[in-house]
Motif scaffolding. Structure first.
Motif, PDB file in Angstrom:
ATOM      1  N   GLY A 216      -8.520 -43.970   0.857  1.00 10.90           N
ATOM      2  CA  GLY A 216      -7.650 -42.839   1.125  1.00 10.90           C
ATOM      3  C   GLY A 216      -7.074 -42.866   2.524  1.00 10.90           C
TER       4      GLY A 216
ATOM      5  N   GLN B 211       0.268 -40.658  -4.041  1.00 11.51           N
ATOM      6  CA  GLN B 211      -0.496 -39.416  -4.083  1.00 11.51           C
ATOM      7  C   GLN B 211       0.388 -38.231  -4.490  1.00 11.51           C
ATOM      8  OE1 GLN B 211      -3.516 -40.799  -4.159  1.00 11.51           O
ATOM      9  NE2 GLN B 211      -4.350 -39.243  -2.788  1.00 11.51           N
ATOM     10  N   SER B 212       1.615 -38.218  -3.981  1.00 10.68           N
ATOM     11  CA  SER B 212       2.514 -37.102  -4.272  1.00 10.68           C
ATOM     12  C   SER B 212       2.986 -37.129  -5.723  1.00 10.68           C
ATOM     13  CB  SER B 212       3.711 -37.137  -3.318  1.00 10.68           C
ATOM     14  OG  SER B 212       3.292 -36.980  -1.973  1.00 10.68           O
TER      15      SER B 212
ATOM     16  N   TYR C 186       5.133 -31.697  -2.139  1.00 14.06           N
ATOM     17  CA  TYR C 186       5.101 -33.082  -2.583  1.00 14.06           C
ATOM     18  C   TYR C 186       6.489 -33.719  -2.692  1.00 14.06           C
ATOM     19  CZ  TYR C 186       0.322 -31.717  -3.584  1.00 14.06           C
ATOM     20  OH  TYR C 186      -0.962 -31.246  -3.456  1.00 14.06           O
TER      21      TYR C 186
ATOM     22  N   TYR D 213      -6.095 -48.129   1.779  1.00 15.65           N
ATOM     23  CA  TYR D 213      -5.672 -46.790   1.356  1.00 15.65           C
ATOM     24  C   TYR D 213      -6.077 -46.529  -0.090  1.00 15.65           C
ATOM     25  CZ  TYR D 213      -2.880 -45.776   5.516  1.00 15.65           C
ATOM     26  OH  TYR D 213      -2.485 -45.509   6.799  1.00 15.65           O
TER      27      TYR D 213
ATOM     28  N   HIS E 277       2.782 -33.508   2.583  1.00 10.59           N
ATOM     29  CA  HIS E 277       1.792 -33.745   1.526  1.00 10.59           C
ATOM     30  C   HIS E 277       0.567 -32.859   1.713  1.00 10.59           C
ATOM     31  CE1 HIS E 277      -1.750 -35.762  -0.238  1.00 10.59           C
ATOM     32  NE2 HIS E 277      -0.917 -36.078  -1.218  1.00 10.59           N
TER      33      HIS E 277
ATOM     34  N   ASP F  28       1.338 -38.396  -8.165  1.00 11.46           N
ATOM     35  CA  ASP F  28       0.163 -38.038  -8.965  1.00 11.46           C
ATOM     36  C   ASP F  28      -0.014 -36.521  -8.994  1.00 11.46           C
ATOM     37  OD1 ASP F  28      -2.303 -38.914 -10.405  1.00 11.46           O
ATOM     38  OD2 ASP F  28      -3.278 -37.886  -8.734  1.00 11.46           O
ATOM     39  N   ALA F  29       0.156 -35.875  -7.829  1.00 12.91           N
ATOM     40  CA  ALA F  29       0.002 -34.423  -7.755  1.00 12.91           C
ATOM     41  C   ALA F  29       1.054 -33.709  -8.598  1.00 12.91           C
ATOM     42  CB  ALA F  29       0.075 -33.962  -6.305  1.00 12.91           C
TER      43      ALA F  29
ATOM     44  N   ARG G  98       4.299 -42.786 -10.274  1.00 11.04           N
ATOM     45  CA  ARG G  98       3.067 -43.061  -9.521  1.00 11.04           C
ATOM     46  C   ARG G  98       2.635 -44.504  -9.728  1.00 11.04           C
ATOM     47  NH1 ARG G  98      -1.859 -40.742 -12.434  1.00 11.04           N
ATOM     48  NH2 ARG G  98      -1.252 -42.564 -13.685  1.00 11.04           N
TER      49      ARG G  98
ATOM     50  N   ARG H  27       3.329 -37.093   5.610  1.00 13.22           N
ATOM     51  CA  ARG H  27       1.915 -36.721   5.462  1.00 13.22           C
ATOM     52  C   ARG H  27       1.724 -35.230   5.701  1.00 13.22           C
ATOM     53  NH1 ARG H  27      -3.205 -39.743   8.419  1.00 13.22           N
ATOM     54  NH2 ARG H  27      -4.848 -38.525   7.427  1.00 13.22           N
TER      55      ARG H  27
ATOM     56  N   ARG I 172       2.381 -47.632  -7.154  1.00  8.06           N
ATOM     57  CA  ARG I 172       1.103 -48.323  -6.968  1.00  8.06           C
ATOM     58  C   ARG I 172       1.284 -49.844  -7.112  1.00  8.06           C
ATOM     59  NH1 ARG I 172      -4.241 -46.769  -7.302  1.00  8.06           N
ATOM     60  NH2 ARG I 172      -3.605 -44.676  -7.939  1.00  8.06           N
TER      61      ARG I 172
END
Length: 267
Positions: free
Chosen positions: A255, A224-225, A195, A251, A190, A227-228, A235, A187, A239
Motif C-alpha cells: 500500500g 485504488q480510486s 476518487y 505499492y 483519494h 476500486d473504490a 481498475r 493522494r 493494475r
C-alpha cells in the motif's frame, strides 16, 4: 508699521534660510573620484558583507559611468545577482529582463539565463511546503515552470556552457517535483474520498510527465480510486499497466508508503 514690516519679511527670511540649509546638507557623492574598477570592487565587498542595498547603489552608479563597456554589462548582471542574494526576486528578474533586451548578443547571456532560472528555482520543491498538512487543491507552480523555461533556453542555446550541466540537473529536478506535486494532490483527494478528482490528477501526472519517480504512486492511486468507485475493468487495466511498468512495486503488496528517504534530495 515696524511690526507689520517684520511680519511680512519673516517668511522670506525663513525661506532663504531653508534653502541655504538644504544646500549646506546636500549629500556628497563619495564615489565622485573613484575609478569604475574601484566602484565595482567596493560593490563586491558590500555584497559579500551583506550590505545589499549599498551594493546595488554602487552598481547602479557603475552602470552610468561605464555605459557602453563590458563593465557596465557586468554591473547589470551583478545587480541582478545582488537582488537575488537579498531575496528580492521581482527586482532580480526585472534586471535580467532588461539585460536581455539591451544586450541580446552579450557573451554573458548564458549566465544571465542560468541566473534567471536560479531566481525562480526553489530547491524545496520536493517538499512543497509539507503538502500533507495543507489543502492541496490550489497551488501555483508558475515559478517552477518559469525556472524550467529559463534553464531550457540556456541548454538549447548554449549546450556547451559551463552552466548547462547544472541546469539540466535542475530541469530534471523540477519535472520530478511537478509530477510529485500532482501525485500529492491526487493522494490528498483519494484520502478524502474524492476518487474522481484523484483519478484526474493522477492521470495528469502520467500524461504530462515521463520517467518521474512519482508515476508509480500515480498508477496505484488510480487502481485504488477505480476500486473504490466499483469500476473494476478500469481498475484491472490500471493494475496491468502498473505490473508491467513496475514489476517489483511494493505499492501492490504494502500500500501507500510512509517515511523513508525522499527522492528529491538531489544535492
Amino acid at each position: 508699521m515696524r511690526g507689520f514690516r517684520l511680519s511680512v519679511a519673516s517668511p522670506c527670511v525663513l525661506a532663504i534660510a531653508a534653502v541655504l540649509s538644504a544646500c549646506s546638507t546636500k549629500p556628497v557623492d563619495e564615489t565622485a573620484g573613484w575609478s569604475p574598477n574601484r566602484i565595482y570592487s567596493e560593490a563586491s565587498d558590500e555584497r559579500a558583507a551583506g550590505n545589499y542595498d549599498k551594493a546595488v547603489t554602487l552598481l547602479e552608479k557603475l552602470e552610468g559611468r561605464a555605459a557602453g563597456t563590458p563593465l557596465a554589462q557586468q554591473a547589470q548582471i551583478d545587480k541582478a545577482y545582488t537582488h537575488y542574494k537579498a531575496g528580492e526576486q521581482a527586482q532580480a528578474l526585472a534586471t535580467l529582463d532588461r539585460f536581455q533586451k539591451l544586450h541580446p548578443t552579450s557573451p554573458a547571456m548564458d549566465y544571465a539565463l542560468y541566473l534567471k532560472g536560479l531566481v525562480s528555482f526553489n530547491d524545496n520543491l520536493g517538499l512543497f511546503g509539507s503538502l500533507a498538512r495543507q489543502d492541496l487543491s490550489e497551488r501555483d507552480q508558475k515559478a517552477a515552470k518559469e525556472s524550467f523555461e529559463s534553464f531550457r533556453e540556456l541548454v538549447t542555446r548554449f549546450p556547451d556552457s559551463r552552466y548547462s550541466p547544472d541546469a539540466r540537473l535542475r530541469m530534471t529536478y523540477i519535472v520530478n517535483s511537478l509530477a510529485q506535486y500532482e501525485v500529492h494532490v491526487a493522494r490528498y483527494y483519494h484520502s478524502r474520498g474524492a476518487y474522481v478528482a484523484a483519478i484526474n490528477r493522477a492521470q495528469s501526472a502520467l500524461t504530462d510527465y515521463t520517467d518521474a519517480p512519482a508515476l508509480e504512486e500515480a498508477l496505484f492511486i488510480m487502481i485504488q480510486s477505480y476500486d473504490a468507485l466499483g469500476m473494476t475493468q478500469l481498475r484491472d487495466d490500471a493494475r496491468r499497466v502498473m505490473q508491467a511498468s513496475y514489476p517489483q512495486s511494493e505499492y501492490l503488496s504494502k500500500g501507500f508508503k510512509s517515511g523513508g528517504s525522499p527522492w528529491w534530495k538531489v544535492w
